[in-house]
Design a protein around this motif. Structure first.
Motif: not given
Length: 167
Positions: A65-69, A81-83
């Motif tokens: 899991v990454k920021v922006g996914d 989106t993932v923040k």
């Protein structure tokens, strides 16, 4: 002149059944015209930020899991989106020497705490982003192109739009 004559006609002109059918058709047409000509209301989008806790993942999975996914629902991307992502040792319960349950940290498994964000006009008493209801305490499937984990929403924050309604 009588309202209903011996042949069942109103004022001697129209049959009662025919008058009922005409009245129903006119009401349906009036309802459709009202619905189509009703002025459209504009609801500005509300920014929805929510936090999901995904418990007890293997470290390899937690690192995916990454920021922006971008999140996926079905076969389509949704505006979520993932923040922010935090990986921490997983909580577990153990029994101590006295037989009491105590909270402990698992040395292997990881808990993910993921902050997600999306924007949607809220027009009902329900927030839905990507076909999932957003409400603290509900399950949330953290699903992207390459992973899918089940977590629980632990916090929801609504940030109203500063946009002015369109004229």
């Amino acid at each position: 002149m009588r309202l209903l004559d011996e042949k069942g006609k109103i004022f001697g002109l129209v049959n009662v059944i025919d008058a009922t059918v005409i009245l129903v058709v006119l009401l349906i047409i009036a309802g459709a015209v009202y619905k189509l000509l009703l002025p459209k209301t504009y609801t500005p989008p509300t920014e929805v930020q929510f936090v999901v806790r995904v418990p007890a993942l293997p470290p390899e999975s937690a690192r995916m899991v990454k920021v922006g996914d971008r999140m996926v629902a079905g076969a389509n991307y949704v505006p979520v989106t993932v923040k922010h992502v935090t990986v921490e040792p997983a909580f577990s319960t153990e029994t101590d020497a006295a037989g009491r349950k105590v909270a402990a940290r698992d040395p292997y498994f990881k808990d993910l705490v993921v902050t997600l964000e999306g924007s949607i006009p809220i027009t009902t008493a329900q927030i839905k982003l990507g076909n999932q209801e957003i409400r603290a305490g509900r399950d949330y499937f953290l699903k992207s192109l390459t992973y899918e984990f089940k977590g629980t929403i632990i916090k929801v924050t609504l940030i109203p739009s500063q946009d002015k309604p369109a004229p």
